[in-house]
Design a protein around this motif. Sequence first.
Motif, PDB file in Angstrom:
ATOM      1  N   GLU A 163      -1.114   3.280  -7.163  1.00 57.22           N
ATOM      2  CA  GLU A 163      -1.090   4.471  -6.295  1.00 57.22           C
ATOM      3  C   GLU A 163      -2.304   5.364  -6.507  1.00 57.22           C
ATOM      4  N   GLN A 164      -2.836   5.335  -7.728  1.00 55.35           N
ATOM      5  CA  GLN A 164      -3.921   6.267  -8.072  1.00 55.35           C
ATOM      6  C   GLN A 164      -5.317   5.703  -7.805  1.00 55.35           C
ATOM      7  N   LEU A 165      -5.370   4.463  -7.353  1.00 51.13           N
ATOM      8  CA  LEU A 165      -6.691   3.869  -7.068  1.00 51.13           C
ATOM      9  C   LEU A 165      -7.261   4.428  -5.765  1.00 51.13           C
ATOM     10  N   PRO A 166      -8.599   4.435  -5.642  1.00 44.74           N
ATOM     11  CA  PRO A 166      -9.195   4.811  -4.336  1.00 44.74           C
ATOM     12  C   PRO A 166      -8.755   3.808  -3.255  1.00 44.74           C
ATOM     13  N   ASP A 167      -8.752   4.281  -2.011  1.00 49.10           N
ATOM     14  CA  ASP A 167      -8.220   3.503  -0.880  1.00 49.10           C
ATOM     15  C   ASP A 167      -8.696   2.048  -0.823  1.00 49.10           C
ATOM     16  N   ARG A 168     -10.013   1.880  -0.866  1.00 50.56           N
ATOM     17  CA  ARG A 168     -10.551   0.520  -0.667  1.00 50.56           C
ATOM     18  C   ARG A 168     -10.156  -0.411  -1.800  1.00 50.56           C
ATOM     19  N   GLN A 169     -10.185   0.111  -3.026  1.00 46.56           N
ATOM     20  CA  GLN A 169      -9.794  -0.707  -4.184  1.00 46.56           C
ATOM     21  C   GLN A 169      -8.315  -1.095  -4.073  1.00 46.56           C
ATOM     22  N   LYS A 170      -7.510  -0.126  -3.632  1.00 51.22           N
ATOM     23  CA  LYS A 170      -6.073  -0.375  -3.479  1.00 51.22           C
ATOM     24  C   LYS A 170      -5.837  -1.484  -2.442  1.00 51.22           C
ATOM     25  N   TRP A 191      -7.319  -9.786  12.276  1.00 49.90           N
ATOM     26  CA  TRP A 191      -7.228  -8.557  13.073  1.00 49.90           C
ATOM     27  C   TRP A 191      -5.976  -7.766  12.709  1.00 49.90           C
ATOM     28  N   LEU A 192      -4.859  -8.501  12.561  1.00 47.17           N
ATOM     29  CA  LEU A 192      -3.591  -7.847  12.206  1.00 47.17           C
ATOM     30  C   LEU A 192      -3.659  -7.219  10.809  1.00 47.17           C
ATOM     31  N   TYR A 193      -4.253  -7.944   9.870  1.00 49.76           N
ATOM     32  CA  TYR A 193      -4.418  -7.395   8.507  1.00 49.76           C
ATOM     33  C   TYR A 193      -5.226  -6.099   8.570  1.00 49.76           C
ATOM     34  N   ARG A 194      -6.295  -6.103   9.384  1.00 46.15           N
ATOM     35  CA  ARG A 194      -7.193  -4.943   9.481  1.00 46.15           C
ATOM     36  C   ARG A 194      -6.432  -3.717  10.004  1.00 46.15           C
ATOM     37  N   ILE A 195      -5.650  -3.942  11.065  1.00 42.03           N
ATOM     38  CA  ILE A 195      -4.873  -2.826  11.629  1.00 42.03           C
ATOM     39  C   ILE A 195      -3.836  -2.346  10.611  1.00 42.03           C
ATOM     40  N   ALA A 196      -3.192  -3.325   9.945  1.00 36.74           N
ATOM     41  CA  ALA A 196      -2.139  -2.968   8.975  1.00 36.74           C
ATOM     42  C   ALA A 196      -2.713  -2.139   7.827  1.00 36.74           C
ATOM     43  N   VAL A 197      -3.853  -2.564   7.298  1.00 37.47           N
ATOM     44  CA  VAL A 197      -4.477  -1.840   6.181  1.00 37.47           C
ATOM     45  C   VAL A 197      -4.863  -0.428   6.621  1.00 37.47           C
ATOM     46  N   THR A 198      -5.500  -0.314   7.785  1.00 38.71           N
ATOM     47  CA  THR A 198      -5.930   1.002   8.277  1.00 38.71           C
ATOM     48  C   THR A 198      -4.731   1.927   8.459  1.00 38.71           C
ATOM     49  N   LYS A 199      -3.696   1.411   9.107  1.00 38.04           N
ATOM     50  CA  LYS A 199      -2.529   2.261   9.388  1.00 38.04           C
ATOM     51  C   LYS A 199      -1.796   2.636   8.098  1.00 38.04           C
ATOM     52  N   ALA A 200      -1.702   1.680   7.170  1.00 34.95           N
ATOM     53  CA  ALA A 200      -0.998   1.959   5.906  1.00 34.95           C
ATOM     54  C   ALA A 200      -1.762   3.013   5.097  1.00 34.95           C
ATOM     55  N   LEU A 201      -3.076   2.885   5.035  1.00 36.58           N
ATOM     56  CA  LEU A 201      -3.879   3.876   4.291  1.00 36.58           C
ATOM     57  C   LEU A 201      -3.792   5.254   4.954  1.00 36.58           C
ATOM     58  N   ASP A 202      -3.798   5.259   6.297  1.00 38.03           N
ATOM     59  CA  ASP A 202      -3.652   6.538   7.024  1.00 38.03           C
ATOM     60  C   ASP A 202      -2.315   7.188   6.689  1.00 38.03           C
ATOM     61  N   HIS A 203      -1.294   6.350   6.633  1.00 40.73           N
ATOM     62  CA  HIS A 203       0.052   6.866   6.337  1.00 40.73           C
ATOM     63  C   HIS A 203       0.092   7.500   4.943  1.00 40.73           C
ATOM     64  N   VAL A 204      -0.517   6.821   3.982  1.00 42.53           N
ATOM     65  CA  VAL A 204      -0.540   7.351   2.608  1.00 42.53           C
ATOM     66  C   VAL A 204      -1.275   8.701   2.576  1.00 42.53           C
ATOM     67  N   LYS A 205      -2.412   8.756   3.298  1.00 36.61           N
ATOM     68  CA  LYS A 205      -3.184  10.011   3.336  1.00 36.61           C
ATOM     69  C   LYS A 205      -2.331  11.139   3.930  1.00 36.61           C
ATOM     70  N   ILE A 254       0.837  -1.213   0.000  1.00 36.58           N
ATOM     71  CA  ILE A 254       0.000   0.000   0.000  1.00 36.58           C
ATOM     72  C   ILE A 254       0.871   1.263   0.000  1.00 36.58           C
ATOM     73  N   ILE A 255       1.930   1.262   0.818  1.00 29.62           N
ATOM     74  CA  ILE A 255       2.750   2.479   0.972  1.00 29.62           C
ATOM     75  C   ILE A 255       3.808   2.627  -0.129  1.00 29.62           C
ATOM     76  N   GLN A 256       4.329   1.499  -0.585  1.00 34.59           N
ATOM     77  CA  GLN A 256       5.350   1.475  -1.645  1.00 34.59           C
ATOM     78  C   GLN A 256       6.627   2.221  -1.242  1.00 34.59           C
ATOM     79  N   HIS A 257       6.989   2.054  -0.006  1.00 29.72           N
ATOM     80  CA  HIS A 257       8.247   2.660   0.488  1.00 29.72           C
ATOM     81  C   HIS A 257       8.714   1.783   1.649  1.00 29.72           C
ATOM     82  N   GLU A 258       9.925   1.204   1.507  1.00 29.97           N
ATOM     83  CA  GLU A 258      10.345   0.176   2.462  1.00 29.97           C
ATOM     84  C   GLU A 258      10.487   0.676   3.907  1.00 29.97           C
ATOM     85  N   ALA A 259      11.160   1.803   4.082  1.00 33.37           N
ATOM     86  CA  ALA A 259      11.376   2.304   5.458  1.00 33.37           C
ATOM     87  C   ALA A 259      10.042   2.691   6.110  1.00 33.37           C
ATOM     88  N   ASP A 260       9.196   3.350   5.339  1.00 33.86           N
ATOM     89  CA  ASP A 260       7.887   3.757   5.890  1.00 33.86           C
ATOM     90  C   ASP A 260       7.025   2.532   6.212  1.00 33.86           C
TER      91      ASP A 260
END
Lengths: 194, 111
Positions: free
Chosen positions: A136-143, A73-87, A39-45
Amino acid sequence: MNRFTDQHLTEALKQGDATAFKELVETFRDMVYNTALGIIQHEADAEDVAQEVFVQVYQSIGTFRGEAKLSTWLYRIAVTKALDHVKKQHRKKRWAVVYSLFGEQQETVAAAADFHHPGVLLDNKERAAVLFKALEQLPDRQKAVFVLHKLEGLPAKEIGEVMQMSQATIEGLLHRARNNLRKLLEKYYRNEQE
Amino acid sequence: MKKKDKQQEIEAIMRSLDGAGRASAGDFFFTRLQTRLQQKSSSAWERATGWIARPAVAITGLLLILLLNSIIVVRQVEKLADGTDQASLQAFAEEYRLEVPTFYDNTDKTE
């Protein structure tokens, strides 16, 4: 990891067992990291976000009721946090543009370099980089749905559990993600030819 | 690029993630995570004392306390000065019978 081990691990975690936490991290770290990376496409981040995921798990294991699998549960947290980071990154970039309009010195926002996922086969590296650019250009949920399906190999049913949506919704999102990616790639080639 | 070739290339791109392996987190992931957890779990009291100990906060706090003390001291001195003047004048007047006699004082004596 089966349900019994899941339950056993959850109980141990709730009791503050340090060994159980280490086991959890060692078992799921690559899964969480790979999801965040897609989702983030950046290794350190992505590593930073993966660590934040485990920090949240450590702090809120008491609230986990065991209705879903630990991995879900872990996937859910990871997706939420990764999308937040991108935003957050997008917001930073927008402000940097605004500041640059007023001539204020800000960190220069360099155009993102091509992202090469370390797990992609060598023959596909260049093509995958183009796909990630479009992703990168897809809406969050689709991504998120596309990454979980393509990089983590999850079936629609399991993605539904992660995203708390029905299987039909996930299939719809996957279908739209593929169509949008094709359109973006066509546009990419049209621009390349001009 | 011909249209057919372009479509084939797009499909190849769409399949480019097929068979991709999982990316692996760094070697010292758990060690770094432990450090982060230790930083996060420092108690609220430690964080509060840490915040107070910051030079900017400490100096501002100290100046505020000094300012408040000065205001209180100045007010007390003003109040004391007013009070003692009145009291000492009255005492002096009583001691040397310097009160101004009024009409009523005289009538009391004659009766």
